[in-house]
Design a protein around this motif. Structure first.
Motif, short mmCIF file in Angstrom:
data_model
loop_
_atom_site.label_atom_id
_atom_site.label_comp_id
_atom_site.label_asym_id
_atom_site.label_seq_id
_atom_site.Cartn_x
_atom_site.Cartn_y
_atom_site.Cartn_z
N GLU A 180 -1.86 13.14 -0.59
CA GLU A 180 -3.10 13.55 -1.27
C GLU A 180 -4.13 14.11 -0.29
OE1 GLU A 180 -2.84 10.37 -5.00
OE2 GLU A 180 -4.24 10.02 -3.37
N LEU A 181 -4.08 13.64 0.96
CA LEU A 181 -5.01 14.11 1.98
C LEU A 181 -4.47 15.31 2.76
CD1 LEU A 181 -6.13 10.62 3.35
CD2 LEU A 181 -7.57 12.23 2.08
N GLY A 182 -3.25 15.71 2.45
CA GLY A 182 -2.66 16.85 3.16
C GLY A 182 -2.22 16.53 4.57
N LEU A 183 -1.84 15.27 4.81
CA LEU A 183 -1.41 14.83 6.13
C LEU A 183 0.10 14.66 6.15
CD1 LEU A 183 -4.16 12.09 6.61
CD2 LEU A 183 -4.15 14.38 7.63
N SER A 184 0.71 14.93 7.29
CA SER A 184 2.17 14.83 7.36
C SER A 184 2.61 13.38 7.59
CB SER A 184 2.69 15.71 8.50
OG SER A 184 2.41 15.12 9.76
N GLU A 185 3.84 13.11 7.24
CA GLU A 185 4.40 11.77 7.42
C GLU A 185 4.59 11.44 8.90
OE1 GLU A 185 5.16 9.45 5.26
OE2 GLU A 185 4.87 10.49 3.36
N PRO B 297 0.82 -1.21 0.00
CA PRO B 297 0.00 0.00 0.00
C PRO B 297 0.86 1.27 0.00
CG PRO B 297 -0.05 -1.07 2.14
CD PRO B 297 0.64 -2.01 1.22
N GLU B 298 0.38 2.27 -0.71
CA GLU B 298 1.12 3.53 -0.84
C GLU B 298 0.66 4.53 0.23
OE1 GLU B 298 2.22 3.95 -5.44
OE2 GLU B 298 0.05 3.96 -5.09
N MET B 299 1.12 4.29 1.44
CA MET B 299 0.70 5.09 2.58
C MET B 299 1.15 6.55 2.44
SD MET B 299 1.48 4.24 6.58
CE MET B 299 1.02 5.33 7.92
N GLY B 300 2.38 6.75 2.01
CA GLY B 300 2.89 8.10 1.85
C GLY B 300 2.11 8.89 0.82
N LYS B 301 1.77 8.25 -0.29
CA LYS B 301 0.98 8.91 -1.33
C LYS B 301 -0.39 9.30 -0.81
CE LYS B 301 -0.94 8.17 -5.96
NZ LYS B 301 -1.11 7.19 -7.06
N ALA B 302 -1.03 8.38 -0.06
CA ALA B 302 -2.35 8.66 0.49
C ALA B 302 -2.30 9.86 1.43
CB ALA B 302 -2.89 7.43 1.22
N ARG B 303 -1.29 9.92 2.27
CA ARG B 303 -1.17 11.04 3.20
C ARG B 303 -0.93 12.35 2.45
NH1 ARG B 303 1.40 9.79 9.09
NH2 ARG B 303 0.10 7.98 9.58
#
Length: 384
Positions: free
Chosen positions: A178-183, A170-176
């Motif tokens: 796109e949602l404007g969430l920090s790593e 799963p592309e967790m970093g990409k999802a974050r």
């Protein structure tokens, strides 16, 4: 070659379109008719009725629509007895499709049912009616084949289409992003269900569990509402929670409409109602806690009907208690928060859990449409 297919749900339309593409590779000149949705229509399917006329849920709605449903089923029976297809394929919707399949099988028309009813879990006596109705059962979960082998019903496990759609990593970093969430943020997704009663029973206890969990580490919670009605209901319940809890205003919960897959992908863990979404969480490789709470009568009835050691798909697929199932009177904020803390703790247990999720994903990722088409082709060849 004429192939009849009847689907009753949107999920069935996805399966039907996938199957049609695979069957067309084997039978390029085949025609398809029955009841299908938009994806099937785009592939040249002839639908005698809109697919959503069969999409009914619960106990009351089917009763209200019973005369119409019986008329549609009568038409399909008469039409295919007068114009026999080379094969009839009922996709899910067993209460609607199995009686048609039984009539056509008795007339010598090959019948296939795609997606096994939960006969392994409850109403096991249905297996005898299924045997009289189908020439081939296609299952999407591997453990479902056992009961069919025991009753000498031809069966083929074809894999789960969701496992084909979800990437292995799963592309967790990409999802974050796109949602404007920090790593760096620690994020937990809350999924209290898609039905009003589920949300009523689970959302308040989820909020309380989230508040307890947030005291152990700074956490942002993401809550996708299934539809507009659930969005309004959840917002009302959260406002009530904030009014009654001393630290309620400090709880960081972002409520949004839909998009549960992306929100889960962006999260470190999931607290969720039992349901098919738990399979999505598994395919996204997310540590999870599964909860369920009903009114006392529904809970009593369920316990009498269900004959299975687990209720969540991850545990059923693993054959062991991979994820916590916290049910009914045990479904308290203390228990949920404690289980969530345990499941998000780094260490060997977490690594083993994620590896089991990868193993199950590989097991389910079989290219369902292709295997289903192969099994149907083989069955038809044997009959000839």
């Amino acid at each position: 070659m004429h192939i009849a297919i009847v689907v009753g749900e949107m999920s069935g339309d996805i399966l039907g379109a996938d199957l049609m593409r695979a069957l067309k590779q084997r039978y390029p000149d085949a025609s398809f008719s029955g009841i299908g949705g938009e994806r099937m229509l785009a592939l040249g399917f002839e639908s005698f009725f809109p697919q959503d006329r069969l999409a009914v849920m619960g106990f009351i709605e089917p009763l209200k629509r019973l005369p119409e449903l019986l008329r549609i089923r009568k038409f399909l029976r008469q039409h295919y007895l007068a114009n026999p297809p080379d094969v009839f394929i009922g996709i899910d919707s067993p209460d609607f499709n199995l009686p048609i399949e039984r009539t056509l099988k008795e007339a010598g028309i090959p019948t296939v049912h795609y997606v096994s009813p939960s006969v392994w879990a409850w109403r096991q006596g249905r297996i005898h009616g299924i045997k009289r109705s189908v020439d081939l059962m296609l299952t999407i979960l591997p453990f479902e084949t056992q009961i069919y082998h025991e009753h000498e019903i031809p069966v083929q496990f074809v894999g789960h289409p969701l496992a084909d759609d979800f990437p292995m990593d799963p592309e967790m970093g990409k999802a974050r992003s796109e949602l404007g969430l920090s790593e760096e943020e620690h994020i937990v997704a809350l999924l209290p269900g898609s039905r009003s009663a589920e949300v009523k029973h689970l959302a308040p206890v989820f909020f309380e569990a989230a508040a307890q969990y947030a005291k152990t580490r700074a956490t942002r919670f993401l809550l996708p509402a299934a539809n507009e009605a659930r969005l309004e209901q959840i917002q009302t319940l959260l406002a009530e929670f904030r009014q009654t809890q001393k630290d309620g205003d400090d709880l960081l919960i972002d409520i949004s409409l839909g998009n549960s897959k992306q929100l889960m992908c962006a999260s470190d863990a999931v607290l969720m109602a039992s349901g098919t979404t738990s399979l999505e969480a598994l395919l996204l490789k997310k540590p999870m806690v599964v909860a369920y709470k009903k009114d006392w009568f529904s809970a009593w009835l369920t316990r009498r009907l269900i004959n299975t050691p687990f209720i969540s798909l991850p545990n059923l697929l693993a054959g062991e208690a991979l994820v916590p199932e916290i049910l009914q009177e045990d479904c308290t904020a203390d228990n949920l928060a404690r289980a969530l803390i345990e499941k998000t703790r780094d260490g060997e247990d977490k690594e083993r859990l994620l590896q089991r999720f990868y193993d199950i994903h590989h097991q389910l990722r079989q290219d369902a449409g292709l295997l289903a088409a192969e099994a149907i082709e083989k069955m038809l060849a044997q009959r000839k």
